[in-house]
Design an enzyme around this catalytic site. Structure first.
Site, PDB file in Angstrom:
ATOM      1  N   THR A   1       7.487  30.342  61.818  1.00  0.00           N
ATOM      2  CA  THR A   1       6.269  29.908  62.524  1.00  0.00           C
ATOM      3  C   THR A   1       6.024  28.418  62.316  1.00  0.00           C
ATOM      4  O   THR A   1       5.902  27.651  63.272  1.00  0.00           O
ATOM      5  CB  THR A   1       5.054  30.710  61.991  1.00  0.00           C
ATOM      6  OG1 THR A   1       5.364  32.095  62.119  1.00  0.00           O
ATOM      7  CG2 THR A   1       3.791  30.386  62.757  1.00  0.00           C
ATOM      8  N   VAL A   2       5.969  27.977  61.059  1.00  0.00           N
ATOM      9  CA  VAL A   2       5.598  26.595  60.774  1.00  0.00           C
ATOM     10  C   VAL A   2       6.771  25.647  61.048  1.00  0.00           C
ATOM     11  O   VAL A   2       6.592  24.562  61.614  1.00  0.00           O
ATOM     12  CB  VAL A   2       5.103  26.445  59.317  1.00  0.00           C
ATOM     13  CG1 VAL A   2       4.674  25.012  59.047  1.00  0.00           C
ATOM     14  CG2 VAL A   2       3.950  27.403  59.039  1.00  0.00           C
TER      15      VAL A   2
ATOM     16  N   VAL B   1      -3.139  24.036  52.174  1.00  0.00           N
ATOM     17  CA  VAL B   1      -4.546  24.432  52.016  1.00  0.00           C
ATOM     18  C   VAL B   1      -5.254  24.338  53.358  1.00  0.00           C
ATOM     19  O   VAL B   1      -5.372  23.258  53.936  1.00  0.00           O
ATOM     20  CB  VAL B   1      -5.273  23.529  50.986  1.00  0.00           C
ATOM     21  CG1 VAL B   1      -6.719  23.963  50.838  1.00  0.00           C
ATOM     22  CG2 VAL B   1      -4.566  23.581  49.648  1.00  0.00           C
TER      23      VAL B   1
ATOM     24  N   GLY C   1      -4.440  25.103  56.358  1.00  0.00           N
ATOM     25  CA  GLY C   1      -3.629  24.770  57.543  1.00  0.00           C
ATOM     26  C   GLY C   1      -3.924  23.411  58.146  1.00  0.00           C
ATOM     27  O   GLY C   1      -3.612  22.376  57.554  1.00  0.00           O
TER      28      GLY C   1
ATOM     29  N   GLY D   1      -1.437  41.042  65.496  1.00  0.00           N
ATOM     30  CA  GLY D   1      -0.688  39.978  64.826  1.00  0.00           C
ATOM     31  C   GLY D   1      -1.566  39.040  64.010  1.00  0.00           C
ATOM     32  O   GLY D   1      -1.114  37.998  63.554  1.00  0.00           O
TER      33      GLY D   1
ATOM     34  N   GLU E   1      -0.804  40.722  58.441  1.00  0.00           N
ATOM     35  CA  GLU E   1       0.584  41.105  58.151  1.00  0.00           C
ATOM     36  C   GLU E   1       0.700  42.627  58.039  1.00  0.00           C
ATOM     37  O   GLU E   1      -0.295  43.308  57.766  1.00  0.00           O
ATOM     38  CB  GLU E   1       0.997  40.515  56.795  1.00  0.00           C
ATOM     39  CG  GLU E   1       0.918  39.007  56.695  1.00  0.00           C
ATOM     40  CD  GLU E   1       2.064  38.299  57.394  1.00  0.00           C
ATOM     41  OE1 GLU E   1       3.132  38.921  57.566  1.00  0.00           O
ATOM     42  OE2 GLU E   1       1.888  37.139  57.782  1.00  0.00           O
TER      43      GLU E   1
ATOM     44  N   ASP F   1      -4.221  35.013  48.634  1.00  0.00           N
ATOM     45  CA  ASP F   1      -3.932  33.811  49.423  1.00  0.00           C
ATOM     46  C   ASP F   1      -5.075  32.799  49.260  1.00  0.00           C
ATOM     47  O   ASP F   1      -4.829  31.603  49.050  1.00  0.00           O
ATOM     48  CB  ASP F   1      -3.741  34.205  50.894  1.00  0.00           C
ATOM     49  CG  ASP F   1      -3.536  33.005  51.790  1.00  0.00           C
ATOM     50  OD1 ASP F   1      -2.424  32.434  51.775  1.00  0.00           O
ATOM     51  OD2 ASP F   1      -4.488  32.620  52.506  1.00  0.00           O
TER      52      ASP F   1
ATOM     53  N   LYS G   1      -5.029  28.844  47.460  1.00  0.00           N
ATOM     54  CA  LYS G   1      -5.586  27.621  48.063  1.00  0.00           C
ATOM     55  C   LYS G   1      -6.707  27.058  47.198  1.00  0.00           C
ATOM     56  O   LYS G   1      -6.818  25.841  47.021  1.00  0.00           O
ATOM     57  CB  LYS G   1      -6.088  27.936  49.471  1.00  0.00           C
ATOM     58  CG  LYS G   1      -4.956  28.340  50.411  1.00  0.00           C
ATOM     59  CD  LYS G   1      -5.511  28.928  51.683  1.00  0.00           C
ATOM     60  CE  LYS G   1      -4.417  29.445  52.585  1.00  0.00           C
ATOM     61  NZ  LYS G   1      -4.943  30.256  53.689  1.00  0.00           N
TER      62      LYS G   1
ATOM     63  N   GLY H   1      -1.329  29.134  61.694  1.00  0.00           N
ATOM     64  CA  GLY H   1      -0.723  29.084  63.028  1.00  0.00           C
ATOM     65  C   GLY H   1       0.248  27.927  63.111  1.00  0.00           C
ATOM     66  O   GLY H   1       0.147  26.940  62.366  1.00  0.00           O
TER      67      GLY H   1
HETATM   68  N1  LIG Z   1       2.249  30.776  59.181  1.00  0.00           N
HETATM   69  C1  LIG Z   1       1.210  30.000  58.951  1.00  0.00           C
HETATM   70  O1  LIG Z   1       0.274  29.914  59.760  1.00  0.00           O
HETATM   71  C2  LIG Z   1       1.139  29.176  57.694  1.00  0.00           C
HETATM   72  C3  LIG Z   1       0.014  28.359  57.462  1.00  0.00           C
HETATM   73  C4  LIG Z   1      -0.023  27.554  56.323  1.00  0.00           C
HETATM   74  C5  LIG Z   1       1.020  27.589  55.433  1.00  0.00           C
HETATM   75  N2  LIG Z   1       2.090  28.424  55.659  1.00  0.00           N
HETATM   76  C6  LIG Z   1       3.178  28.419  54.695  1.00  0.00           C
HETATM   77  O2  LIG Z   1       4.331  27.906  55.339  1.00  0.00           O
HETATM   78  C7  LIG Z   1       5.508  28.496  54.804  1.00  0.00           C
HETATM   79  C8  LIG Z   1       6.326  29.115  55.933  1.00  0.00           C
HETATM   80  O3  LIG Z   1       5.535  30.108  56.571  1.00  0.00           O
HETATM   81  P1  LIG Z   1       5.956  30.738  57.984  1.00  0.00           P
HETATM   82  O4  LIG Z   1       4.788  31.540  58.432  1.00  0.00           O
HETATM   83  O5  LIG Z   1       6.524  29.708  58.871  1.00  0.00           O
HETATM   84  O6  LIG Z   1       7.103  31.748  57.506  1.00  0.00           O
HETATM   85  P2  LIG Z   1       8.186  32.510  58.425  1.00  0.00           P
HETATM   86  O7  LIG Z   1       7.757  32.522  59.843  1.00  0.00           O
HETATM   87  O8  LIG Z   1       8.448  33.792  57.741  1.00  0.00           O
HETATM   88  O9  LIG Z   1       9.467  31.569  58.314  1.00  0.00           O
HETATM   89  C9  LIG Z   1      10.244  31.467  57.144  1.00  0.00           C
HETATM   90  C10 LIG Z   1      11.522  30.745  57.473  1.00  0.00           C
HETATM   91  O10 LIG Z   1      12.273  30.602  56.275  1.00  0.00           O
HETATM   92  C11 LIG Z   1      13.611  30.950  56.532  1.00  0.00           C
HETATM   93  N3  LIG Z   1      14.245  31.437  55.313  1.00  0.00           N
HETATM   94  C12 LIG Z   1      13.941  32.539  54.592  1.00  0.00           C
HETATM   95  N4  LIG Z   1      14.755  32.654  53.529  1.00  0.00           N
HETATM   96  C13 LIG Z   1      15.619  31.609  53.604  1.00  0.00           C
HETATM   97  C14 LIG Z   1      16.704  31.165  52.824  1.00  0.00           C
HETATM   98  N5  LIG Z   1      17.087  31.846  51.729  1.00  0.00           N
HETATM   99  N6  LIG Z   1      17.356  30.052  53.207  1.00  0.00           N
HETATM  100  C15 LIG Z   1      16.970  29.359  54.293  1.00  0.00           C
HETATM  101  N7  LIG Z   1      15.945  29.725  55.078  1.00  0.00           N
HETATM  102  C16 LIG Z   1      15.269  30.828  54.731  1.00  0.00           C
HETATM  103  C17 LIG Z   1      13.567  32.016  57.609  1.00  0.00           C
HETATM  104  O11 LIG Z   1      14.822  32.038  58.267  1.00  0.00           O
HETATM  105  P3  LIG Z   1      15.133  33.019  59.528  1.00  0.00           P
HETATM  106  O12 LIG Z   1      14.214  32.538  60.616  1.00  0.00           O
HETATM  107  O13 LIG Z   1      16.545  32.771  59.844  1.00  0.00           O
HETATM  108  O14 LIG Z   1      14.806  34.401  59.066  1.00  0.00           O
HETATM  109  C18 LIG Z   1      12.425  31.491  58.479  1.00  0.00           C
HETATM  110  O15 LIG Z   1      12.899  30.597  59.433  1.00  0.00           O
HETATM  111  C19 LIG Z   1       5.009  29.491  53.747  1.00  0.00           C
HETATM  112  O16 LIG Z   1       4.999  28.860  52.487  1.00  0.00           O
HETATM  113  C20 LIG Z   1       3.587  29.778  54.168  1.00  0.00           C
HETATM  114  O17 LIG Z   1       2.739  30.166  53.103  1.00  0.00           O
HETATM  115  C21 LIG Z   1       2.165  29.204  56.767  1.00  0.00           C
END
Ligand SMILES: NC(=O)c1ccc[n+]([C@@H]2O[C@H](COP(=O)([O-])OP(=O)(O)OC[C@H]3O[C@@H](n4cnc5c(N)ncnc54)[C@H](OP(=O)(O)O)[C@@H]3O)[C@@H](O)[C@H]2O)c1
Length: 430
Positions: free
Chosen positions: A14-15, A134, A136, A189, A192, A203, A207, A304
């Site tokens: 996502t990010v 923190v 977003g 969605g 989780e 979570d 933060k 997001g």
């Molecule tokens: N989502 C949000 O709105 C949000 C907001 C603020 C902060 N965050 C933080 O941002 C971070 C990422 O969140 P996200 O929601 O983007 O997570 P996500 O959608 O689950 O994406 C995780 C990514 O990491 C990759 N990955 C997992 N294991 C790996 C490995 N061993 N080697 C290389 N790549 C690997 C995955 O690869 P594949 O795609 O190939 O599976 C995927 O592309 C987290 O720390 C989360 O707490 C997220």
């Protein structure tokens, strides 16, 4: 223009994908703001064949994310994988040790290891930036470190989890119960499949730990946070809150007290007249109270792809422009080891809901239990009459100590006329 800032992005979920899109879409603007172009040299994720909706042609694919930490042609490692341990921790630690700047959105990692990682970054003279970790898209760390840096922060609090705020808002608007609304949020969605990290307050605690460290110059102290979630909040409580002039919000709050730094995450009764009571749905908000500035509230999207990318790229612009500051507002060597205030010493007002048999003398017994623990009642409401059956009774207290309130609740729970354990929600004086 000087040489480009060369970055490697680990994680294209996502990010990560949102960050790539922003870097492409606003490339020209970013180059002007940072004084040089930001160039994506390499990316890493698990599954190379997955369509991420972003063009990766011309960008090197690393099948092992750790390669980014060693690559001589990368200035900044952007860690967007997630998780407090494993690959994310190894990648960030190795990148810093190798003298590379790190930008991350990983609150879990920083809440556990932030102080040590900040020390390592300082030793190596590189940046460790984590605005996106923190709230977003809300630039609250930058606000604390820069615009508000002249103030002693007296209190900081916020709605730090969009999933919980969405669930509580929908419960209030629809009158439906927690489990029903959570199931719908999962279908849509907004929650989780395993919602525990959000719903049980962890979570928000991650933060809050980072916010408090930046606000008070103390070492990140995740273990010192009292954490509760929102599973116990019922539709009935939300209805009573409305009758009493409150909204129920999951807040993270931190303030210095005579007993140490108080940090807590739990459902709160928030006066309907305060701005934060009106932050609804998936939105987040953070309120900072400073000794000279007074109250400042920032509101926006706390998660997001796009809002989070906005914060990630803001950190990259600072690094490109050479104005990256200390991670936690004071040098890591000067972060004080905070003393955690025990929750039992917390002082505040309380809302309590009881289910009692509608019989003469019940209210007097409850009042006596409170009196015996020196808890002063503010008001009591009995909803409906059903002689011999269970009816809800709600009371609120004046300010008292948590330990006394807990003892009073134990006494009340032992009364024969009280049919289920009392439900308690803290009332915040905001
Ligand atoms: N989502 C949000 O709105 C949000 C907001 C603020 C902060 N965050 C933080 O941002 C971070 C990422 O969140 P996200 O929601 O983007 O997570 P996500 O959608 O689950 O994406 C995780 C990514 O990491 C990759 N990955 C997992 N294991 C790996 C490995 N061993 N080697 C290389 N790549 C690997 C995955 O690869 P594949 O795609 O190939 O599976 C995927 O592309 C987290 O720390 C989360 O707490 C997220």
């Amino acid at each position: 223009m000087t040489s480009p800032l060369r970055i490697g992005i680990a994680g294209l979920g996502t990010v990560g994908a949102g960050t790539l899109r922003l870097l492409r879409t606003n490339a020209e603007l970013l180059a002007r703001r940072g004084g040089r172009p930001i160039v994506i040299v390499a990316v890493a994720a698990r599954d190379r064949s997955r369509d991420r909706g972003v063009e990766l042609t011309g960008i090197r694919w690393e099948s092992d994310a750790m390669a980014l930490a060693a690559a001589p042609d990368i200035d900044v490692v952007v860690e967007l994988i997630g998780g407090s341990d494993g690959i994310a921790r190894d990648l960030v630690t190795t990148a810093l040790a190798n003298g590379k700047n790190v930008v991350t959105a990983n609150k879990a990692l920083l809440a556990h290891y932030g102080a040590g990682l900040a020390r390592l970054a300082e030793e190596k003279g590189v940046a460790l930036a984590f605005e996106a970790a923190v709230a977003g898209g809300i630039p609250v760390l930058k606000a604390l470190r820069e615009g508000l840096s002249a103030n002693n922060v007296q209190r900081i609090y916020g709605i730090l989890n969009g999933t919980c705020n969405y669930v509580l808002t929908t419960m209030r608007e629809s009158g439906r119960d927690f489990a029903d609304v959570l199931a719908e949020a999962q279908r849509l969605g907004y929650a989780e499949a395993d919602p525990s990290v959000d719903i049980d307050g962890f979570d928000s605690a991650h933060k809050l730990a980072l916010l408090a460290a930046v606000a008070f110059g103390t070492e990140v102290d995740l273990a010192g946070i009292h954490v509760e979630g929102i599973r116990h909040v019922s539709a009935l409580d939300i209805e009573f809150a409305d009758d009493l002039g409150y909204r129920i919000k999951l807040l993270g709050l931190a303030r210095p007290t005579d007993h140490g730094l108080e940090q807590r995450v739990h459902a709160c009764m928030v006066p309907r007249t305060t701005p934060i009571a009106h932050v609804e749905g998936v939105f987040n908000a953070v309120v900072v109270e400073g000794d000279f500035v007074g109250r400042v509230m920032l509101e926006g999207r706390g998660a997001g792809a796009e809002p989070t990318a906005s914060a990630v790229v803001a950190d990259l612009i600072d690094i490109a422009a050479g104005r990256a500051t200390t991670s936690f507002a004071v040098p890591a060597s000067q972060m004080k080891r905070g003393r955690a205030a025990p929750m039992a010493r917390h002082r505040g007002a309380y809302y309590v809901r009881l289910m009692v048999f509608d019989r003469p003398g019940v209210i007097a017994d409850v009042a006596a239990a409170l009196r015996d623990e020196a808890v002063s009642m503010e008001q009591m409401i009995q909803r409906g009459r059903a002689p011999g059956e269970a009816v809800p009774v709600v009371l609120t207290t004046h300010e008292t100590e948590e330990a006394a309130m807990r003892r009073a609740l134990d006494r009340i729970a032992r009364l024969k006329t009280v049919v289920e354990p009392p439900r308690m929600i803290r009332v915040e004086n905001l």
